[in-house]
Design an enzyme around this catalytic site. Sequence first.
Site, short mmCIF file in Angstrom:
data_model
loop_
_atom_site.label_atom_id
_atom_site.label_comp_id
_atom_site.label_asym_id
_atom_site.label_seq_id
_atom_site.Cartn_x
_atom_site.Cartn_y
_atom_site.Cartn_z
N GLY A 1 0.76 -1.25 0.00
CA GLY A 1 0.00 0.00 0.00
C GLY A 1 0.79 1.29 0.00
O GLY A 1 0.20 2.36 0.04
N GLU B 1 3.99 -6.39 1.22
CA GLU B 1 3.63 -6.76 -0.15
C GLU B 1 3.62 -5.56 -1.10
O GLU B 1 2.57 -5.15 -1.58
CB GLU B 1 2.25 -7.42 -0.15
N PRO B 2 4.78 -4.99 -1.38
CA PRO B 2 4.81 -3.87 -2.34
C PRO B 2 4.53 -4.34 -3.75
O PRO B 2 5.04 -5.36 -4.21
CB PRO B 2 6.25 -3.35 -2.20
N GLY B 3 3.69 -3.61 -4.44
CA GLY B 3 3.42 -3.90 -5.85
C GLY B 3 3.50 -2.60 -6.63
O GLY B 3 4.42 -2.38 -7.41
N ARG B 4 2.52 -1.72 -6.39
CA ARG B 4 2.51 -0.41 -7.05
C ARG B 4 3.82 0.34 -6.86
O ARG B 4 4.37 0.92 -7.80
CB ARG B 4 1.34 0.41 -6.50
N ARG C 1 -7.83 2.66 -15.44
CA ARG C 1 -7.88 3.19 -14.07
C ARG C 1 -8.65 4.51 -13.97
O ARG C 1 -9.30 4.76 -12.95
CB ARG C 1 -6.46 3.37 -13.51
N TYR D 1 -11.55 4.48 -11.38
CA TYR D 1 -11.28 5.18 -10.13
C TYR D 1 -11.21 6.71 -10.26
O TYR D 1 -11.10 7.40 -9.25
CB TYR D 1 -9.92 4.76 -9.55
N CYS E 1 -15.35 2.84 -28.47
CA CYS E 1 -16.70 3.35 -28.68
C CYS E 1 -17.41 3.36 -27.33
O CYS E 1 -18.29 2.54 -27.06
CB CYS E 1 -17.43 2.48 -29.71
#
Length: 433
Positions: A248, A290-293, A330, A334, A361
């Site tokens: 996060g 748990e780093p991802g971003r 995204r 979001y 479209c």
Amino acid sequence: MIHSNITVSDDGHLCFAGRDTVQLAEKYGTPLMLIDEDRVRERASTYVAAMREYFGEGSAPLYASKALSCVAMYKIVGSEGMSVDVVSSGELYTALKAGFPAERIYFHGNNKTADDVRYGLDSRIGYFVADNLDEVERISVMAGERGMTQPILLRLTPGIDPHTNEKISTGKVDSKFGTAIETGQAEQLIARVLTMPGIKLCGFHCHVGSQVFDQYPFCDAADIMIDFMAHIEQSLGYRAEILNLGGGFGVRYVDSDPYIDIRDTIRLIAEHINNRCAEHGMPVPRILMEPGRSIVADSGMTVYTVGSVKTIAGYKSYVAIDGGMTDNPRYTLYGSKYTVYNASRADAPADFKCTVAGRCCESGDLIAEGVSVARPQSGDKLAVAVTGAYNYSMASNYNRVPRPPIVALRGGADRVIVRRETYADMVACDIDE
């Protein structure tokens, strides 16, 4: 520029990871996703070193591969010493295809099917992160059938609101993920799990959400989790070996977003956890994150070709590109903000306010609204920064649009790590009778 790996060349082109994005677009075509492999490796090594230093041996970062899952990414983070978490059999298959050590794989997800559990067990993965009683029972039965004892963590919800986007906040009591602590259900689940054969409960997992720019939500979650762990040891006689705090850490998408010092934030979280454990007179568990971003987001950039520029008098201007929600959903999902550049005229004043529209479209197919770029012309290359996370991994074939390639940049060299999808790829599963 929004990040240090974005610069401008002498001829006015936008450069990423030291490479001219216009030249790369001409070489590979557009849409084109670029990955700064050097930055990915730097981020991964920062997490590995900081967690080892501040949390001690046995603590480790797990790459949250849902952010960007492909064979090359598993090889990159694996070579930097990270473990990984996967959330589907497809991600597990990809990790194993990359030769990633199964014992360093953690299988997450709130609804693992019998096939998922079977695949994980047969692959001899390190841990399941179990979400609920039904899943634990499934693992217990299937592990028993194989004569195995499968290590698991239980995902718990600490009831923390990290003040991020509602759709990426996952640690509150009312969440589809995990079992709530404050309702008493988590303790009931643990008591049940401790009696079940075929599994070994090794610890607990929590995750408060994404785009968190300071240590406080993690410290608040750690307080709840450590207090609960101390209570469980006293009430059930069970001492957890592992505490997984999830991921996060926030990433800077636009100028108004702050920076986060990954190493120092980990240090502050570690100091807080050490003090809290000392208050309870309990040993500090192995800590996982748990780093991802924060590993891949600002390591990515997407380059498009401008098809048209259309101004509605008295309203707004639209810049249409040859990609959109198919490669980056995204904004549609979001309302996520992005920094956009005219890569062909990066040295010109960014004084043209516009909405960047995709090719689908669909009226909601937008990448950004109200952004300012150097006035574009048809054929110019438009670059969207910080697209390494949750872009390609969430891409689709809506309107039968092929997905773009991914080109990794390292040490001045470029290589394709995911080829461009073809029309034939899109109909490969269709049945023609």
